[in-house]
Design a protein around this motif. Structure first.
Motif: not given
Length: 785
Positions: A304-332
């Motif tokens: 889930s998004l909540a689990l993903l956010g928890e584990k990224l923060a727990e391990n001090n990871i900055f996630l960079i979504f590199a996505v095509t233009k048509r997906l920008y709003v979804i990943y934003k």
């Protein structure tokens, strides 16, 4: 000041139901307890709970007054570092202080300061996680030499850079992938455009983080794309494994952790796995086998998004979504739910990936945001940020538009709302998002009185049938009185007068019985009745929408005592202002006031949660102009400080010809640097979304020829003169002809000529005379006959 404020109104300390020192301290942080044995003897009503200054005036020695206050002790405070690499890289300090201890009395607010610095030349670990589904084949070709180029560019930002690589496709099961036997070895079998590819896999860790960038190039050269069945990919499975498999990936504790997620499609989310029969939620653990492949891909659901956010923060990871233009709003939208996440637009063949990573890295290093871990439920925290401009920003816990090496500070206000069970060790952590540095806060509660340590059981002061504690007797069951001198059931008229608040009032306010010189209050289904004369209760306070004290306060003897962060007679007004701060950092966008945690817009035409919408405001066109410049032409004030995406979230539609028929749309124009005119309209959609419709290019016209303008002006003047002269000549000619015609007509109508003029007399007159004989003529000449 707090005491004097309440001394002039209701004294909640005396009107409360405190029968012990501990209960007194919980009523209000300004309440104190007198533990002096002989305090108040001989008086009808004695309350040991009162303001400290009142207790002293009433004869309580200051030695016996229990009045604890909140305090802060700094345990570790090492100075901030100035550089991240070199011989000191393992001792880099980016937050100060590092350990503090709080001693909190419930309801008493205290504060401490925190400083954070983005140090220069900090080590960077970058793990490139790539979608290797069939549609990414051209992207794979583009990044085959990415390692060398990326290391060269990142070398300008840090002297200690490591690079790793991993890939993903999707779960190798139906309906996510092709599962027929002929597709097991080659999912592209029978696909004419690309007949050969590798078997489908969930996540594969290929290269651990290393400073040998040639190894990155070598491993990428070996990779081949695969093929899955549905459009969404299993990228979130891969992100979670890359985050939690710290040892396998090789994340260093003393480095920034960047996870670049490159894809051209949407991800599967939690519960999608049920389509394939996967009902077990993800456990958030590492599941890499000996071949460094995700072994639980077909056993557990997507995270889930909540689990993903928890584990990224727990391990001090900055996630960079590199996505095509048509997906920008979804990943934003995902970035709003996962702290420390950014999104950048990736070209179809990933040719801009290096610049994308550099931009995202600079964006990450340009801001600092505090997060709170293990926040105790009974502690209220509020933040005030002081960023580079030196102005305090209440309600904010982040600063943006920073340069590497800048230091920002935060004021953290702390208040305990209650007391946890005795012996509870409470602590919490404050850490900047994505940093390894943190501030550990140990909390101790001032809920016990010092005098309670010397309590005496079966004390002679209490007739040997009670416990003497902090100046009062706590009697055994069945005994009453200040010194346990009475038994229940005894009653006498001599005691009744002591149970009246005043002469003529009801005994115990009609809500209790008088027993042994004191009131025993009735129980009520609505709440608790208390007070020396049963005059108080905890349910006769103001309500809001049927809720006592709005649910944000406690009822004490007819008056709401609000929790921290709320004010008002019924505690329905929040003092929190963070919800009123607009994206540009202004309170209510500068168009209104923050009242009870909500913006009240004062500018005519302004609306929205933070008054950010106002097509008719004088500054509307100017504000939207900056967004047009930075979003469409990458120019203007917002293009330099990288705040364009943060401040300009409106939808921008570009057109060849601008239509202005919509009466709700405001037409805006401005002149560009090249003397062209840019036009756009600003309107608010019924859904609440702001829409900007702009020309693709400004309208430009050729400059006028000065000589032609001069000749045209002179020619116009001469032409006007000639026309006026001709008109004048025509009018005169017509007038003259009319006058001549009149003269001719008058002459022709005359009835006489010069000869028949009666005023003219000829000199000779002839008369004819007739006689009988003859007729003769007489002539007169000159009148002589």
């Amino acid at each position: 000041p707090v005491q004097s404020q309440y001394c002039n109104r209701l004294n909640m300390c005396m009107s409360g139901s405190a029968t012990s020192c501990e209960e007194c301290l919980l009523i209000h942080p300004s309440c104190a307890w007198c533990a002096q044995e002989d305090f108040g003897r001989g008086r009808t009503l004695t309350s040991r709970c009162d303001f400290s200054q009142n207790l002293q005036k009433r004869g309580c020695d200051s030695r016996f007054i229990e009045d604890p206050h909140s305090s802060i002790s700094v345990l570790t405070n090492m100075p901030l570092s100035s550089k991240g690499s070199g011989s000191t890289q393992y001792d880099v300090i980016q937050i100060s202080p590092q350990n503090i201890s709080l001693s909190l009395r419930p309801g008493d607010q205290t504060w401490f300061g925190v400083q954070v610095r983005q140090v220069e030349d900090y080590p960077v670990d970058l793990y490139y996680l790539m979608d290797l589904s069939l549609s990414m084949k051209d992207d794979l070709d583009t990044i085959r030499n990415l390692g060398t180029k990326l290391a060269l560019e990142m070398g300008k930002l840090t002297s200690n850079f490591r690079l790793g690589f991993g890939s993903f496709v999707d779960k190798n099961m139906s309906p996510f992938s092709y599962t027929a036997p002929k597709y097991q070895e080659n999912p592209c079998s029978g696909y004419k455009l690309f007949p050969n590819c590798v078997p489908t896999f969930g996540f594969r860790h290929i290269l651990s983080l290393t400073d040998k960038v040639d190894r990155f190039n070598e491993e990428v050269q070996k990779q081949m794309v695969s093929r899955n069945r549905d459009a969404p990919e299993g990228g979130f499975d891969a992100i979670l494994q890359a985050a939690v498999c710290k040892e396998e990936i090789g994340w260093r504790k003393e480095a920034y952790h960047l996870l670049v997620f490159a894809t051209d499609d949407v991800p599967h989310l939690a519960l999608d796995g049920r389509l394939g029969g996967l009902v077990q939620p993800h456990d958030g653990r590492c599941h890499l086998n000996d071949q460094n492949e995700y072994s639980a891909s077909t056993k557990m659901d997507y995270p889930s998004l909540a689990l993903l956010g928890e584990k990224l923060a727990e391990n001090n990871i900055f996630l960079i979504f590199a996505v095509t233009k048509r997906l920008y709003v979804i990943y934003k939208n995902f970035t709003a739910l996962i702290p420390g996440t950014t999104v950048e637009i990736l070209d179809q063949d990933s040719k801009n990936v290096i610049q994308l990573i550099i931009t995202a890295y600079n964006n990450i290093r340009s801001k600092v945001e505090l997060s709170v871990w293990d926040h105790p439920e009974d502690i209220s925290l509020s933040f005030t940020a002081t960023c580079q401009d030196g102005k305090p920003l209440p309600g904010l816990r982040k600063c943006a538009d920073l340069k590497i090496g800048d230091t920002v500070s935060f004021n953290v206000s702390v208040e305990a709302r209650g007391c946890p069970p005795r012996g509870t060790d409470q602590r919490f952590t404050i850490k900047p998002v994505g940093f390894k540095d943190r501030l550990e806060v140990l909390v101790d509660y001032q809920c016990d009185c010092g005098c309670s340590r010397t309590a005496q059981t079966n004390s002679s002061i209490c007739s040997s049938i009670g416990t003497y504690n902090c100046g009062t007797c706590h009697c055994e069951p069945g005994y009453l009185g200040a010194r346990c001198e009475c038994q229940e059931g005894e009653a006498s008229s001599m005691y009744l007068s002591a149970c009246r608040e005043a002469e003529g009032k009801q005994i115990c306010s009609g809500r209790g019985e008088c027993s042994c010189n004191q009131c025993l209050c009735y129980e009520s289904e609505f709440g608790k009745i208390y007070g020396s004369f049963c005059e108080c209760d905890d349910f006769s306070c103001a309500r809001h929408k049927g809720i006592l004290c709005s649910g944000h306060g406690e009822c004490h003897c007819g008056e709401c005592k609000c929790h921290a962060g709320y004010i008002g007679d019924n505690c329905n007004c929040s003092t929190e202002t963070s919800s009123c701060i607009s994206d540009d950092g202004k309170m209510c966008s500068g168009r209104g006031n923050c009242v009870c945690g909500r913006c009240q817009c004062t500018e005519p035409g302004a609306f929205g949660d933070t008054c950010e919408k106002c097509p008719t405001c004088p500054d509307a066109c100017g504000t939207k102009r900056e967004c047009i410049e930075c979003r469409l032409f990458n120019s203007g004030r917002l293009a330099d400080n990288q705040t364009c995406q943060r401040l300009c979230k409106d939808e921008i539609i570009t057109v060849e010809t601008l239509r202005t028929e919509d009466p709700s749309a405001v037409l805006c124009l401005y002149k560009t640097d090249h003397d062209c005119v840019m036009k756009f309209t600003y309107s608010e959609h019924a859904s609440g979304q702001s829409i900007l419709t702009a020309l693709k290019e400004p309208e430009c016209g050729g400059g006028p020829d000065a000589l032609m303008v001069l000749l045209a002006v002179v020619g116009s003047i001469l032409l006007v003169g000639v026309v006026l002269l001709a008109v004048w000549k025509l009018v005169i000619t017509i007038h003259d002809r009319r006058e001549f015609s009149r003269f001719q007509n008058a002459r022709s109508r005359a009835r006489y000529e010069m000869a028949s003029n009666p005023l003219y007399k000829q000199p000779v007159t002839t008369h004819l005379v007739e006689t009988d004989f003859s007729m003769y003529e007489k002539s007169y000449n000159g009148g002589v006959h």
